[in-house]
Design a protein around this motif. Structure first.
Motif, PDB file in Angstrom:
ATOM      1  N   GLN A 181     -49.187  77.885 -20.505  1.00  0.00           N
ATOM      2  CA  GLN A 181     -49.597  79.147 -21.374  1.00  0.00           C
ATOM      3  C   GLN A 181     -51.118  78.056 -20.692  1.00  0.00           C
ATOM      4  N   PHE A 182     -51.117  76.896 -20.663  1.00  0.00           N
ATOM      5  CA  PHE A 182     -52.872  76.788 -20.108  1.00  0.00           C
ATOM      6  C   PHE A 182     -52.872  77.219 -18.684  1.00  0.00           C
ATOM      7  N   ALA A 183     -52.436  77.530 -17.964  1.00  0.00           N
ATOM      8  CA  ALA A 183     -52.539  78.021 -16.695  1.00  0.00           C
ATOM      9  C   ALA A 183     -52.761  79.422 -16.990  1.00  0.00           C
ATOM     10  N   GLU A 184     -51.667  79.921 -17.260  1.00  0.00           N
ATOM     11  CA  GLU A 184     -52.095  81.172 -17.935  1.00  0.00           C
ATOM     12  C   GLU A 184     -53.445  81.446 -18.423  1.00  0.00           C
ATOM     13  N   LEU A 185     -53.646  81.279 -19.475  1.00  0.00           N
ATOM     14  CA  LEU A 185     -54.541  81.176 -20.229  1.00  0.00           C
ATOM     15  C   LEU A 185     -56.266  81.667 -19.448  1.00  0.00           C
ATOM     16  N   ASN A 186     -56.250  80.060 -18.913  1.00  0.00           N
ATOM     17  CA  ASN A 186     -57.760  79.307 -18.085  1.00  0.00           C
ATOM     18  C   ASN A 186     -57.987  80.054 -16.807  1.00  0.00           C
ATOM     19  N   SER A 187     -56.287  81.007 -15.773  1.00  0.00           N
ATOM     20  CA  SER A 187     -56.867  81.694 -15.071  1.00  0.00           C
ATOM     21  C   SER A 187     -57.720  83.491 -15.817  1.00  0.00           C
ATOM     22  N   LEU A 188     -57.267  83.951 -16.420  1.00  0.00           N
ATOM     23  CA  LEU A 188     -57.875  84.894 -17.462  1.00  0.00           C
ATOM     24  C   LEU A 188     -58.485  84.446 -17.874  1.00  0.00           C
ATOM     25  N   LEU A 189     -59.093  82.973 -18.370  1.00  0.00           N
ATOM     26  CA  LEU A 189     -61.034  82.819 -18.179  1.00  0.00           C
ATOM     27  C   LEU A 189     -61.615  83.324 -17.298  1.00  0.00           C
ATOM     28  N   GLY A 190     -61.359  82.752 -16.428  1.00  0.00           N
ATOM     29  CA  GLY A 190     -61.932  82.549 -15.264  1.00  0.00           C
ATOM     30  C   GLY A 190     -62.126  84.013 -13.861  1.00  0.00           C
ATOM     31  N   GLU A 191     -61.467  85.308 -15.138  1.00  0.00           N
ATOM     32  CA  GLU A 191     -61.651  86.809 -14.157  1.00  0.00           C
ATOM     33  C   GLU A 191     -63.169  86.493 -14.442  1.00  0.00           C
ATOM     34  N   GLN A 192     -63.703  87.684 -13.647  1.00  0.00           N
ATOM     35  CA  GLN A 192     -65.452  88.308 -13.348  1.00  0.00           C
ATOM     36  C   GLN A 192     -65.131  89.332 -14.367  1.00  0.00           C
ATOM     37  N   VAL A 193     -64.369  90.577 -15.546  1.00  0.00           N
ATOM     38  CA  VAL A 193     -64.362  90.821 -15.627  1.00  0.00           C
ATOM     39  C   VAL A 193     -63.461  90.924 -16.532  1.00  0.00           C
ATOM     40  N   TYR A 194     -63.396  90.735 -18.292  1.00  0.00           N
ATOM     41  CA  TYR A 194     -62.292  90.807 -19.199  1.00  0.00           C
ATOM     42  C   TYR A 194     -61.846  92.382 -20.131  1.00  0.00           C
ATOM     43  N   SER A 195     -60.906  92.944 -19.248  1.00  0.00           N
ATOM     44  CA  SER A 195     -60.701  94.540 -19.577  1.00  0.00           C
ATOM     45  C   SER A 195     -60.167  94.058 -21.325  1.00  0.00           C
ATOM     46  N   ASP A 196     -59.248  94.831 -21.428  1.00  0.00           N
ATOM     47  CA  ASP A 196     -58.914  95.177 -23.093  1.00  0.00           C
ATOM     48  C   ASP A 196     -57.817  94.054 -23.041  1.00  0.00           C
ATOM     49  N   ALA A 197     -57.359  94.556 -22.057  1.00  0.00           N
ATOM     50  CA  ALA A 197     -55.622  94.121 -21.911  1.00  0.00           C
ATOM     51  C   ALA A 197     -55.354  92.585 -21.352  1.00  0.00           C
ATOM     52  N   VAL A 198     -56.591  91.961 -20.605  1.00  0.00           N
ATOM     53  CA  VAL A 198     -57.251  90.446 -20.913  1.00  0.00           C
ATOM     54  C   VAL A 198     -57.038  90.252 -22.245  1.00  0.00           C
ATOM     55  N   LEU A 249     -60.443  73.760 -26.300  1.00  0.00           N
ATOM     56  CA  LEU A 249     -61.369  74.799 -25.828  1.00  0.00           C
ATOM     57  C   LEU A 249     -63.313  74.810 -26.003  1.00  0.00           C
ATOM     58  N   ARG A 250     -63.453  73.647 -24.669  1.00  0.00           N
ATOM     59  CA  ARG A 250     -65.403  73.614 -25.161  1.00  0.00           C
ATOM     60  C   ARG A 250     -65.803  74.694 -24.570  1.00  0.00           C
ATOM     61  N   ARG A 251     -66.788  75.367 -25.962  1.00  0.00           N
ATOM     62  CA  ARG A 251     -67.570  76.497 -25.352  1.00  0.00           C
ATOM     63  C   ARG A 251     -68.962  75.913 -25.712  1.00  0.00           C
ATOM     64  N   ASN A 252     -69.552  75.926 -24.794  1.00  0.00           N
ATOM     65  CA  ASN A 252     -70.868  75.658 -24.804  1.00  0.00           C
ATOM     66  C   ASN A 252     -71.871  76.275 -24.707  1.00  0.00           C
ATOM     67  N   ARG A 253     -72.002  77.199 -24.299  1.00  0.00           N
ATOM     68  CA  ARG A 253     -72.969  78.698 -24.141  1.00  0.00           C
ATOM     69  C   ARG A 253     -72.629  79.573 -24.490  1.00  0.00           C
ATOM     70  N   GLY A 254     -73.276  80.636 -24.925  1.00  0.00           N
ATOM     71  CA  GLY A 254     -72.375  82.498 -24.944  1.00  0.00           C
ATOM     72  C   GLY A 254     -71.647  82.609 -25.817  1.00  0.00           C
ATOM     73  N   GLY A 255     -71.458  83.810 -25.584  1.00  0.00           N
ATOM     74  CA  GLY A 255     -70.107  83.744 -26.860  1.00  0.00           C
ATOM     75  C   GLY A 255     -68.984  84.631 -26.287  1.00  0.00           C
ATOM     76  N   LEU A 256     -68.080  83.648 -26.814  1.00  0.00           N
ATOM     77  CA  LEU A 256     -66.391  83.968 -25.683  1.00  0.00           C
ATOM     78  C   LEU A 256     -65.897  84.709 -26.571  1.00  0.00           C
ATOM     79  N   LEU A 257     -65.852  84.484 -28.632  1.00  0.00           N
ATOM     80  CA  LEU A 257     -64.594  84.921 -29.403  1.00  0.00           C
ATOM     81  C   LEU A 257     -65.326  84.955 -30.360  1.00  0.00           C
ATOM     82  N   LYS A 258     -64.831  85.040 -31.563  1.00  0.00           N
ATOM     83  CA  LYS A 258     -64.393  85.295 -32.999  1.00  0.00           C
ATOM     84  C   LYS A 258     -63.537  84.835 -33.772  1.00  0.00           C
ATOM     85  N   ARG A 259     -63.454  84.128 -34.840  1.00  0.00           N
ATOM     86  CA  ARG A 259     -62.311  84.506 -35.364  1.00  0.00           C
ATOM     87  C   ARG A 259     -62.551  85.292 -37.130  1.00  0.00           C
ATOM     88  N   PRO A 260     -62.313  86.037 -37.633  1.00  0.00           N
ATOM     89  CA  PRO A 260     -62.468  86.913 -38.228  1.00  0.00           C
ATOM     90  C   PRO A 260     -61.690  85.878 -39.237  1.00  0.00           C
TER      91      PRO A 260
END
Length: 372
Positions: free
Chosen positions: A32-49, A73-84
């Protein structure tokens, strides 16, 4: 001189997911770590991603916080996600350029008894040149050499070198050598690319080349490897990657032989058996010879190097060029730091090894004495 190799399975700290009671427990987390890390590296995040990212973040225990039980998950700058407030995860980024940060595996200290048993194995190897697999970093390797080896009456090595590789888990390969065997020129292959046009990296870690000077003025070229694991991902993909690595190592050896290097050794954990298809380009088609096949090599009564050391667990190697193979005086396996099983106990161990958790490593240490 004595040349040796040992998979130390980390010296001070190890990813918590790799330190669980059984591999079956840790494997899903690493996948799961490897899959998420790979997806986070995608240049464009599609809805499915984005949907899959959210699922994986929750599965990895980070629905409420960026720190999960095994992953951060280390978030230094910018926005990746929200937790409703209503729960769940909402990925707000549209691509990798929208945020700066990284995904990391959480570490925990190695069992102290295991650490000292690792040092005892290295002490008893009495190697002049030692290749290590799964060391965290050069500073860690240096600290282990300077502080832990003397604590078990071992002699520290004069030279310690490790080049950071491609694995994000802190399992790199390095070289230690005595004062009479200084490390000269080094060459890394971290950027070698697959020939299939995918632009993927060949080596999961690296295939560093170390030129080691010998007291008589000659030199030996040592290549250290940790080939693709069978641990996670599809078997077919892992086999393809391991075969590509074997092909590249064989190519490097052929190149060096053509350049005039006569004394070449390829050592490490190849994560596969001698009869496996992925290793054939190196073990059968290449010029290098497995020291296990030498008449003067003693396998200690067991054909394997991992686990209970059955034939299906022969995954650690010392391969020698023809000129070096002809200089073999003796060789063997040290298993005193491995858990010996219990029904029956297969080999003698250190007195301090009372539980499987106290084992120095699941791997045996290999050595060869060379008349050079």
């Amino acid at each position: 001189m004595r040349l040796a190799v040992y998979n130390v399975e980390n010296l001070f700290d190890r990813a918590k997911a790799m330190n669980l009671e059984t591999w079956a427990e840790g494997r899903p987390v690493l996948e799961q770590f490897a899959e998420l890390n790979s997806l986070l590296g995608e240049q464009v995040y599609s809805d499915a991603v984005r949907k899959r990212m959210a699922e994986l973040i929750i599965t990895l225990g980070m629905e409420k916080s960026d720190t999960g039980p095994f992953v951060i998950l280390r978030r230094n700058r910018g926005g990746l996600l929200k937790r409703p407030k209503t729960g769940g995860i909402e990925i707000t980024a549209t691509g990798r350029a929208d945020w700066v940060g990284s995904l990391e595996l959480r570490d925990e200290p190695i069992n102290e008894h295991a650490m000292h048993n690792t040092a005892r194995v290295i002490r008893d190897l009495k190697a002049d040149v030692l290749g290590v697999v799964e060391a965290e970093s050069r500073p860690v390797l240096r600290a282990f050499n300077d502080e832990i080896l003397p604590a078990v009456a071992g002699s520290p090595f004069r030279h310690v070198m490790l080049i950071d590789g491609n694995d994000e888990r802190g399992i790199d390969v390095g070289l230690l050598s005595g004062a009479a065997y200084p490390i000269g020129r080094m060459r890394s292959h971290v950027d070698d690319r697959l020939p299939d046009g995918s632009d993927g990296l060949v080596f999961s870690r690296d295939c560093p080349e170390f030129e080691v000077a010998l007291p008589d003025g000659e030199q030996i070229l040592v290549l250290i490897n940790h080939l693709k694991s069978k641990g996670y991902g599809s078997t077919a993909a892992a086999n393809r990657r391991r075969r590509a690595q074997a092909v590249r190592v064989a190519e490097i050896c052929a190149e060096r032989l053509s350049e005039g290097f006569q004394h070449i050794a390829v050592i490490g954990d190849f994560n596969d058996t001698p009869d496996s298809d992925p290793l054939q380009p190196l073990l059968q088609a290449g010029a290098m010879k497995d020291v296990f096949q030498h008449a003067k090599f003693d396998d200690g009564g067991y054909p394997g190097t991992y686990g209970l050391c059955n034939a299906g667990n022969k995954i650690d190697y010392i391969l020698l060029s023809p000129a070096l193979f002809s200089r073999v005086k003796a060789g063997g396996v040290i298993r005193t730091g491995m858990w010996p099983g219990s029904r029956p106990k297969r080999w003698d161990t250190y007195e301090e090894l009372k539980r499987p958790q106290d084992a120095a490593s699941d791997h045996a240490a290999l050595f060869v004495d060379l008349d050079i």
